[in-house]
Write a protein that holds these residues in place. Sequence first.
Motif, mmCIF file in Angstrom:
data_model
loop_
_atom_site.group_PDB
_atom_site.id
_atom_site.type_symbol
_atom_site.label_atom_id
_atom_site.label_comp_id
_atom_site.label_asym_id
_atom_site.label_seq_id
_atom_site.Cartn_x
_atom_site.Cartn_y
_atom_site.Cartn_z
ATOM 1 N N UNK A 20 0.863 -1.187 0.000
ATOM 2 C CA UNK A 20 0.000 0.000 0.000
ATOM 3 C C UNK A 20 0.896 1.232 0.000
ATOM 4 N N UNK A 21 0.464 2.255 -0.733
ATOM 5 C CA UNK A 21 1.171 3.544 -0.766
ATOM 6 C C UNK A 21 0.135 4.657 -0.715
ATOM 7 N N UNK A 22 0.354 5.651 0.166
ATOM 8 C CA UNK A 22 -0.532 6.813 0.133
ATOM 9 C C UNK A 22 -0.772 7.465 1.474
ATOM 10 N N UNK A 23 -2.031 7.824 1.709
ATOM 11 C CA UNK A 23 -2.437 8.563 2.899
ATOM 12 C C UNK A 23 -2.792 7.618 4.042
ATOM 13 N N UNK A 24 -2.803 8.164 5.249
ATOM 14 C CA UNK A 24 -3.196 7.381 6.425
ATOM 15 C C UNK A 24 -4.688 7.083 6.386
ATOM 16 N N UNK A 25 -5.475 8.107 6.057
ATOM 17 C CA UNK A 25 -6.928 7.958 5.974
ATOM 18 C C UNK A 25 -7.462 9.038 5.047
ATOM 19 N N UNK A 26 -8.773 9.239 5.061
ATOM 20 C CA UNK A 26 -9.375 10.171 4.107
ATOM 21 C C UNK A 26 -9.659 11.561 4.689
ATOM 22 N N UNK A 27 -9.024 11.870 5.816
ATOM 23 C CA UNK A 27 -9.182 13.208 6.391
ATOM 24 C C UNK A 27 -7.822 13.703 6.851
ATOM 25 N N UNK A 28 -7.188 14.522 6.020
ATOM 26 C CA UNK A 28 -5.791 14.882 6.270
ATOM 27 C C UNK A 28 -5.606 15.765 7.495
ATOM 28 N N UNK A 29 -6.625 16.500 7.882
ATOM 29 C CA UNK A 29 -6.496 17.413 9.014
ATOM 30 C C UNK A 29 -7.273 16.956 10.247
ATOM 31 N N UNK A 30 -8.575 16.739 10.072
ATOM 32 C CA UNK A 30 -9.468 16.527 11.205
ATOM 33 C C UNK A 30 -9.751 15.039 11.401
#
Length: 206
Positions: free
Chosen positions: A160-170
């Motif tokens: 897997x490559x990318x973001x931790x989850x779908x809300x970068x701030x909150x």
Amino acid sequence: MKSLKVLIALTLVMVVSAIAIASLGSFKSGYEIGDAVGDFRLKNVDGSMVSLSDFEEAKGFIVVFTCNTCPFAIANQERIQALDTQFKPKGYPVIAINPNDPEIQAGESFTEMQDLAASKQFTYPYLYDANHEIYAEYGATKTPHVYVLQKKDDALEVKYIGAIDDSVRDASTVTTFFVAQAVEALLNDQEVNPETTKAIGCSIKA
């Protein structure tokens, strides 16, 4: 004669351009899904040198490129900690790496990394990519940028490559936990879906 020279010159330009485009097309910038990653040896905030091969019992890793000062990285500190708490006992520890050059970005020195790790009581290694090579090898461009790795035989494979989850701030608005989903899938011998997402954060300063 002049027209012939112009034609030859244009032909040469087209040939050179074609070669350049072909070269760009074959150039690989960082790891992709399914690639086997190389090991590294980086300095941890406790002064020790850490390699992935040190974790003999691990089933894989959650490698996170992060830093001290980026607002996106700061907003994800507790989530990174939560991933380590949840998955280290299951064989997928977090390995955090700071790729930033403190001469370019203030607040990113090794001493300041130590201070942050102590104040936040990090339970995972926080490594300094002093030569700014490992982030480039991985192809990381943002902080945070995550790579989930799985041990397969004698290799570590990118899953897997990318973001931790779908809300970068909150954190309160998260609906899809990309990294957690990926690791759970691997633990259950299932396919990771999605395998990639867009990492959103500050550009790496190196």
